[in-house]
Design a protein around this motif. Structure first.
Motif, mmCIF file in Angstrom:
data_model
loop_
_atom_site.group_PDB
_atom_site.id
_atom_site.type_symbol
_atom_site.label_atom_id
_atom_site.label_comp_id
_atom_site.label_asym_id
_atom_site.label_seq_id
_atom_site.Cartn_x
_atom_site.Cartn_y
_atom_site.Cartn_z
ATOM 1 N N MET A 1 0.950 -1.204 -0.109
ATOM 2 C CA MET A 1 -0.051 -0.008 -0.141
ATOM 3 C C MET A 1 0.853 1.241 -0.165
ATOM 4 O O MET A 1 0.628 2.202 -0.707
ATOM 5 N N LEU A 2 2.108 1.479 0.721
ATOM 6 C CA LEU A 2 2.691 2.500 0.975
ATOM 7 C C LEU A 2 3.316 2.708 -0.411
ATOM 8 O O LEU A 2 3.555 3.781 -0.845
ATOM 9 N N GLN B 1 6.284 9.038 0.402
ATOM 10 C CA GLN B 1 7.469 9.124 1.028
ATOM 11 C C GLN B 1 7.504 9.927 2.127
ATOM 12 O O GLN B 1 6.823 10.775 2.487
ATOM 13 N N GLY B 2 8.940 9.940 3.011
ATOM 14 C CA GLY B 2 9.073 11.062 3.969
ATOM 15 C C GLY B 2 8.040 10.636 5.133
ATOM 16 O O GLY B 2 7.715 9.552 5.453
ATOM 17 N N ASP C 1 4.240 7.874 9.211
ATOM 18 C CA ASP C 1 3.148 7.924 9.839
ATOM 19 C C ASP C 1 1.869 6.605 9.623
ATOM 20 O O ASP C 1 1.632 6.283 10.445
ATOM 21 N N MET C 2 1.976 6.266 8.206
ATOM 22 C CA MET C 2 1.311 5.208 7.988
ATOM 23 C C MET C 2 1.992 4.013 8.562
ATOM 24 O O MET C 2 1.078 3.168 8.777
ATOM 25 N N LEU D 1 -7.514 7.111 5.057
ATOM 26 C CA LEU D 1 -6.131 7.645 5.359
ATOM 27 C C LEU D 1 -5.359 7.425 4.144
ATOM 28 O O LEU D 1 -4.213 8.248 3.930
ATOM 29 N N ALA D 2 -5.092 6.457 3.502
ATOM 30 C CA ALA D 2 -4.157 6.053 2.550
ATOM 31 C C ALA D 2 -4.587 7.095 1.280
ATOM 32 O O ALA D 2 -3.435 7.774 0.601
ATOM 33 N N ASP D 3 -5.833 7.260 0.954
ATOM 34 C CA ASP D 3 -6.283 8.258 -0.124
ATOM 35 C C ASP D 3 -5.723 9.876 0.268
ATOM 36 O O ASP D 3 -5.312 10.543 -0.343
#
Length: 741
Positions: A379-380, A386-387, A392-393, A425-427
């Motif tokens: 997912m990331l 990045q960064g 946080d994710m 959160l991903a979006d």
């Protein structure tokens, strides 16, 4: 005594299937009661014919039932509809308060009233009727309660709250005859007749309803679990290599979860072994086998005699790890997220007195941890994070590992609150790339939500519903601003393209008129700097400027005709007299002052006179035409580095056709020359040039290209399919693909 509104509203419900259930149950119940009303007068007549003290009462009841038939049917249906609507709202209505004659006063408090002996007899008769029907169809109704409760959002239904159950049916019968003028004995007899008639008729409905509900739910699950598109950009090469059908390969849902039934909740551990597991399978068996085979290939280890860490111990370790995310073991860290997670678990377990040398992870739990870690890793990467946002994710890995260990709903239900929140959160993380006020506000809400999950989530997944609602509201507000920016970018580009089209039309109109001609400087300047811009302005006005456009074209033809006459006839004449109305409109629309307009007319007149007299000196000394004032135009956003696609010599028509038919709203990944990746959404297709405009997450224009140019970019791997709109689904598919490769 129970309240009429027994449960809170639930948002997690299937409205489409509930509507199907309403058509299967509530509507037929109304038809069944109508058939009972049709035979009720005849049954009352039979009872009256048998004689007895209540003969007159039954005859009057027969007449009253016939006279108020439609009213009774309406009240019966109204009760069922009201009960169903409250179920859809997540607040199933209890029959208890109705039969006990409890209602609400103006302050919302329950108000009790005393009942007469006759009224009590009627209510007891209604209850006996409902109990008799419920007892006869107990098994079927228990299953129906469970099915409908699940569709309504996980509500626990009983005979008292099922909208089309026997008790609500009895309450509907009570309402139907409540306002009829009937003797007590006749009212009781009507209830007894209704019980007899309904028993025989409801048998068919309840006996078949369970099967039909199972068919509806299974059909819905099959529809939801159909293989989704394994998407790639098609090309002639893929068709030649026979890989075009690969897009329809079964996805992870169809392969592993479509037919899998999750085990019941874990019960108590066997006596004398507090570490034993009550459930040995928390994922489908084939998926367990795939994960364990992948791990065996990586580790190449033999049997491990150490004690397996119980799930209770593992959850305790994860909770401690969740509370101190900044602490990590010393030394070099593994590259893979799953290996890093297991190292952290062993190090944190040691702080709780669990010796890593004597315990190991249970293979079942280790499978789940590996799957969740791989899911986050994919997912990331797919979200191109990045960064700090990526860090946080990553902090959500431990809480979501606990969620997955506690319940398989994370994989089984698209509307599971933890899963929906992770998708949001991903979006949002993909959108946190700018420094505008909207991005800063979203980042603050993003950080608050991530911190809340880390600090407040223990082992009750219900708390995710509140975070989902709060963050969903903030993200929806941000998306509305993005939609406004997207519309503005579309309008700016549409205006820019219309101006370019108008300019091309003006140039195309001027070229054949000026081709092969040698013009005096004043007339040449007039055609290029006055007439062409004016023609472009009239073209932009569309149909409203059609007459002015025709006059402008006629003005150019007449002016050039005047020039030809001046060169042929050596005589003085009133030059431009016939062209004054059209010329005045042109100069006025260009915004020239009266003095400049007069100077322009004089320059044109002198140019024509000079041609007629062959006065070369006069021609060389003509003053230049005054320039029209510049009209300010909104500036379009500067193109990004990858907005300069160049079509290849040979275009892949399969790929180009794919882009020509690309639906609006489709997301693609654009790769810059430096290798950075940005997602772009198809926002607009030009009706003029058929070029496609893509906007980024903030709604700003990022790429405008033709289908042929996009095909060239796809061949250079500078544009590719974006992840599925469901980030969780897409990441799971990527994790499964990694396991198989």
């Amino acid at each position: 005594m129970l309240n009429g509104f027994t449960q809170d509203s639930r948002r997690d419900r299937n409205a489409a299937l509930l509507e199907h259930v309403r058509l299967l149950a509530v509507v037929p119940l109304g038809e069944i009661f109508q058939s009972v009303m049709d035979v009720l007068p005849a049954r009352l007549d039979e009872q009256a014919g048998s004689g007895g003290a209540s003969q007159i009462d039954l005859i009057e009841a027969k007449q009253e039932v016939r006279r108020r038939r439609e009213h009774s049917l309406s009240r019966f249906r109204s009760h069922l509809v009201n009960a169903w609507q409250l179920l859809e709202l997540g607040r199933p209505l209890s029959v208890e308060y109705k039969l006990a004659e409890a209602d609400l006063d103006r302050d919302g408090a329950a108000r009790l009233s005393l009942l007469s002996y006759q009224d009590m007899e009627v209510r007891l008769a209604i209850r006996r009727m409902a109990d008799a029907i419920a007892a006869r169809w107990r098994t079927e109704l228990m299953r129906v309660n469970r099915y409908v409760g699940l569709l309504a959002g996980g509500i626990k239904l009983s005979d008292d709250t099922l909208p089309f159950g026997p008790h609500h049916l009895g309450a509907g019968v009570f309402d139907a005859f409540e306002e009829l003028t009937l003797a007590p004995a006749a009212r009781l007899e009507i209830i007894r007749i209704c019980e007899d008639e309904l028993q025989s008729r409801l048998g068919v409905l309840y006996a078949g309803l369970e099967q039909r509900l199972m068919q509806v739910i299974q059909a819905s699950e099959r529809a939801l679990l159909q293989p989704r598109s394994r998407r790639r950009i098609p090309s002639a090469r893929l068709i030649t290599e026979g890989e075009a059908d690969g897009e329809q390969a079964p996805d992870w849902i169809a392969r592993f979860f479509a037919q899998w039934q999750p085990p019941d909740a874990a019960g108590a551990a066997p006596a004398g072994n507090e570490h034993a597991r009550a459930v040995q399978e928390i994922l489908p068996a084939d998926l367990h086998a795939l994960l364990q085979r992948s791990r065996q290939l990586e580790q190449q280890a033999g049997p491990d005699a150490r004690r397996a860490l119980s799930q209770r111990e593992l959850l305790s370790v994860l909770s401690l790890l969740q509370s101190m995310p900044e602490e990590s073991p010393a030394g070099p860290r593994p590259a893979r997220l799953k290996d890093r997670l297991k190292d952290d678990i062993r190090a944190t377990g040691a702080k709780l007195g669990i010796d890593p040398a004597r315990v190991r992870l249970d293979p079942v739990d280790e499978d789940m941890l590996d799957l969740v870690a791989m899911l986050f890793e994919v997912m990331l990467d797919e979200c191109n994070l990045q960064g700090p946002v990526r860090q946080d994710m990553q902090q959500l890995l431990v809480p979501y590992a606990k969620v997955a260990l506690l319940s398989p709903d994370l994989f089984l239900r698209e509307n599971d609150p933890p899963r929906r929140l992770l998708n949001l959160l991903a979006d949002a993380a993909e959108s946190l790339v700018g420094d505008e006020a909207a991005e800063k506000a979203l980042r603050a809400e993003f950080d608050r939500t991530v911190d809340a999950i880390q600090q407040d989530f223990a082992e009750h997944t219900e708390v995710f519903a509140g975070w989902l609602q709060s963050f969903g509201t903030a993200f929806a507000s941000y998306k509305r601003r993005v939609e406004i920016a997207e519309r503005r970018a579309t309008e700016l580009h549409r205006a820019q393209e219309r101006r370019e089209e108008a300019r091309r039309f003006a140039d195309g109109a001027a070229a054949p008129r000026l081709q092969g001609r040698t013009l005096p400087p004043a007339i040449s300047d007039f055609m290029t700097r006055y007439w062409s811009p004016y023609v472009g302005m009239t073209v932009l006005r569309g149909e409203s400027g059609a007459d002015d456009l025709a006059q402008a074209l006629a003005l150019a033809d007449a002016l050039l005709e005047e020039l030809d006459l001046a060169r042929v006839h050596d005589q003085a004449r009133p030059w431009l007299e016939q062209l004054q109305p059209a010329l005045t409109k042109l100069l006025d629309n260009l915004g020239l002052s009266q003095a400049d307009a007069q100077a322009a007319r004089a320059a044109l007149r002198d140019a024509l006179s000079g041609q007629a007299s062959k006065d070369a000196a006069a021609l060389s000394e003509l003053p230049p035409l005054p320039r029209p004032p510049l009209i300010a135009q909104p500036e379009a956003p500067a193109p990004a580095a990858w907005e300069e696609p160049h079509a290849l010599a040979e275009v892949d028509e399969v790929t180009a056709d794919y882009f020509r038919q690309l639906p609006m709203g489709t997301w693609l990944d654009f790769v810059s020359r430096s290798g950075s990746v940005r997602a772009g959404k198809l926002s607009w297709i030009s009706p003029i040039s058929a070029r496609l405009m893509f906007v980024d997450r903030s709604g700003s224009r990022m790429c405008v290209a033709s289908p042929d140019e996009l095909s060239a970019m796809a061949q250079l791997d500078r544009v590719r399919m974006h992840r599925h709109e469901d980030a969780f689904y897409s990441a799971m598919q990527g994790a499964i693909d990694q396991l198989e490769n």
